[in-house]
Design an enzyme around this catalytic site. Structure first.
Site, PDB file in Angstrom:
ATOM      1  N   ILE A 193       0.842  -1.201   0.000  1.00 44.83           N
ATOM      2  CA  ILE A 193       0.000   0.000   0.000  1.00 44.83           C
ATOM      3  C   ILE A 193       0.871   1.242   0.000  1.00 44.83           C
ATOM      4  O   ILE A 193       0.652   2.188  -0.748  1.00 44.83           O
ATOM      5  CB  ILE A 193      -0.924   0.026   1.244  1.00 44.83           C
ATOM      6  CG1 ILE A 193      -1.837  -1.190   1.257  1.00 44.83           C
ATOM      7  CG2 ILE A 193      -1.738   1.317   1.273  1.00 44.83           C
ATOM      8  CD1 ILE A 193      -2.659  -1.310   2.527  1.00 44.83           C
ATOM      9  N   SER A 195       4.987   1.898   0.230  1.00 40.91           N
ATOM     10  CA  SER A 195       6.316   1.302   0.346  1.00 40.91           C
ATOM     11  C   SER A 195       7.196   2.041   1.349  1.00 40.91           C
ATOM     12  O   SER A 195       8.020   1.437   2.038  1.00 40.91           O
ATOM     13  CB  SER A 195       7.000   1.281  -1.022  1.00 40.91           C
ATOM     14  OG  SER A 195       7.077   2.596  -1.563  1.00 40.91           O
ATOM     15  N   VAL A 199       3.815  -0.756   4.425  1.00 41.69           N
ATOM     16  CA  VAL A 199       2.429  -1.099   4.752  1.00 41.69           C
ATOM     17  C   VAL A 199       1.871  -1.982   3.642  1.00 41.69           C
ATOM     18  O   VAL A 199       2.021  -1.672   2.456  1.00 41.69           O
ATOM     19  CB  VAL A 199       1.560   0.161   4.921  1.00 41.69           C
ATOM     20  CG1 VAL A 199       0.135  -0.227   5.300  1.00 41.69           C
ATOM     21  CG2 VAL A 199       2.149   1.076   5.988  1.00 41.69           C
ATOM     22  N   LYS A 213       1.389  -3.100   8.973  1.00 41.30           N
ATOM     23  CA  LYS A 213       2.617  -2.304   8.980  1.00 41.30           C
ATOM     24  C   LYS A 213       3.756  -3.205   9.466  1.00 41.30           C
ATOM     25  O   LYS A 213       3.671  -3.809  10.534  1.00 41.30           O
ATOM     26  CB  LYS A 213       2.473  -1.093   9.889  1.00 41.30           C
ATOM     27  CG  LYS A 213       3.665  -0.140   9.836  1.00 41.30           C
ATOM     28  CD  LYS A 213       3.497   1.024  10.808  1.00 41.30           C
ATOM     29  CE  LYS A 213       2.373   1.934  10.383  1.00 41.30           C
ATOM     30  NZ  LYS A 213       2.271   3.134  11.267  1.00 41.30           N
ATOM     31  N   ASP A 343       1.210  14.800  15.714  1.00 44.14           N
ATOM     32  CA  ASP A 343       1.496  14.721  14.273  1.00 44.14           C
ATOM     33  C   ASP A 343       0.201  14.723  13.464  1.00 44.14           C
ATOM     34  O   ASP A 343       0.025  13.926  12.544  1.00 44.14           O
ATOM     35  CB  ASP A 343       2.326  13.475  13.964  1.00 44.14           C
ATOM     36  CG  ASP A 343       3.038  13.574  12.610  1.00 44.14           C
ATOM     37  OD1 ASP A 343       3.173  14.709  12.101  1.00 44.14           O
ATOM     38  OD2 ASP A 343       3.452  12.532  12.075  1.00 44.14           O
TER      39      ASP A 343
END
Length: 473
Positions: A193, A195, A199, A213, A343
């Site tokens: 999904i 790189s 993931v 992950k 974040d």
């Protein structure tokens, strides 16, 4: 024009606290300056009260400010205490010193209670604003004007019900390495999904589609710390708009996991296993979100002409912001202890098949205690995504709950404008805030909005979008 004036709500924070707050604060500071006794305690108390005076104008939402209804009485008590320190009598001071010290401690604790409320109430105010703005867009998009809001008590009940409905209970599971290998088709390249973050998309034996992950021993220590942070924090945050952690797998040695699983007998698994390096791995399994990140939809690859379902309708953009705001409200106001994300950015907002947003990326998050207030804060190394980081945190390393609220404001501007938080041109980097705030202050809302091929906002929608811009500012 203020948001609450537009919506017809005439209540003010001053009315809620039931006192002349400005006058009381002024008298308290004057009394601290003229105190004859306990001068140090008087001035410390006055400094706390001055912090309240700076923060009070930020609370515009009467619903959010309701817990502060007793502030007026507390300020009256503080003024009476400081006035009792105007006497000169040495005998009085001698006999009353112990009792005065106790009263000052009690009063400081009362003031601190209200200081703790400010970051919470200010964020609740943002969530409530977005909720009402979404309703404005909904009614305006249908061709009508915004409907009159219900009474405050009814609205408060509705919002409490929404919060309760958005808390989603679930349990995490400890997966075996073999289960994850089978789910991701041996981490095949067709399942990748993302790189950069390793993931992968997978399907469990029960049919659930998941995102995995993968962290190997070759990756940095900071990446491994993020893994442990997510494992510690995400199980505490079970909310509709927060990514769901389904489970994890930690392998000290891979073969130890495989030998206990019948799938080791399969030739393909053994063949794949022999080719892989023998090293520890850390894996987390999440509920899969089909539509990727909000960043991808706001900023598609160059040359892409595909229109996104999340950016074309203005109402959907605000709905996404509302979901993110509710997630942050849950982290700050309902998690125990509160969580600072650190974040918040559009790359960490995942969209499912129904375009419902889910906040992810909790690897940098902190469990906070005294950081809840404006006075108390945590000092720590600066981390996060440049452009979204609170300036005070960036320059001084002081992180608070309001750091997430600042990042949410930047995200609002990003969603409205369709511009990246930092853009490069011949003159260097241009920060979104530097571009957007002067435009908002000039009242040029049309000059702020995304210029890509999206439907022209109706007059009602334009007013609602202006409220979003003012909130972000």
């Amino acid at each position: 024009m203020a948001m609450w004036t537009v919506l017809g709500d005439v209540a003010t924070v001053a009315q809620l606290v039931g006192a002349d707050v400005v006058g009381l604060i002024s008298r308290i500071t004057q009394a601290a300056e003229t105190a004859r006794q306990n001068r140090r305690d008087c001035r410390q108390l006055a400094r706390r009260v001055l912090i309240i005076s700076r923060l009070l104008p930020l609370v515009e939402d009467p619903e959010a400010a309701r817990p502060m209804a007793g502030l007026g009485d507390t300020l009256k008590e503080a003024h009476e205490l400081l006035m009792s320190c105007q006497r000169r009598s040495a005998a009085y001071h001698f006999f009353m010193a112990g009792r005065k010290a106790v009263r000052f401690r009690e009063m400081q604790n009362k003031i601190d209670f209200y200081l703790l409320l400010f970051p919470v109430t200010s964020h609740i105010g943002i969530a409530r604003r977005l909720d009402r703005i979404y309703k404005l867009l909904d009614s305006a998009g249908a061709g009508g004007e915004a409907s009159t809001l219900s009474e405050s008590s009814q609205l408060h009940l509705q919002e409490s019900t929404v919060v309760a409905q958005e808390v989603v209970p679930y349990e995490t599971h400890e997966f075996t390495f073999a289960e994850i290998v089978a789910a991701t088709d041996y981490f095949g390249p067709h399942t990748v999904i993302e790189s950069a973050r390793s993931v992968y998309k997978g399907r469990l034996r029960d049919g659930r589609v998941v995102a995995v992950k993968r962290i190997t021993d070759r990756q940095s220590d900071s990446t491994k710390r993020k893994f442990h942070s997510e494992l510690d924090i995400l199980p505490q945050l079970r909310h509709k708009h927060i990514v769901r952690l389904l489970g994890s797998c930690v392998t000290a040695t891979k073969d130890k996991r495989l030998l206990t699983n019948p799938q080791q007998k399969k030739k393909r698994l053994l063949s794949w296993w022999r080719k892989e390096q023998q090293e520890p791995e850390w894996l987390t399994v999440y509920e899969y979100t089909e539509n990727g990140t909000l960043f991808h939809h706001l900023h598609p690859d160059q040359g892409s002409s595909e229109l996104s379902s999340v950016t074309v309708p203005w109402k959907t953009r605000i709905d996404v912001l509302l979901g993110v705001s509710r997630a942050i409200e849950h982290m700050h106001c309902h998690a125990n202890p509160p969580i600072i994300h650190r974040d918040i950015n559009t790359q960490n907002i995942l969209l499912d098949a129904n375009w419902v947003p889910h906040v992810s990326g909790f690897g940098l998050s902190l469990v906070c205690d005294k950081a809840m207030s404006e006075e108390f804060e945590m000092t720590c190394p600066v981390v996060g995504t440049i452009g979204y980081i609170d300036p005070e945190y960036m320059t001084r390393g002081h992180v608070k709950l309001t750091s997430d609220v600042y990042a949410l404001g930047i995200m609002m501007l990003e969603v409205l404008t369709g511009r990246k938080v930092i853009q490069e041109d011949e003159q260097g980097a241009i920060y979104l805030k530097s571009f957007a705030v002067p435009v908002i202050e000039a009242g040029n809302i049309r000059g702020l909005l995304d210029t890509r091929p999206v439907p022209e906002p109706t007059p009602g929608q334009l007013r609602a979008l202006e409220h979003v811009a003012q909130t972000a500012r």
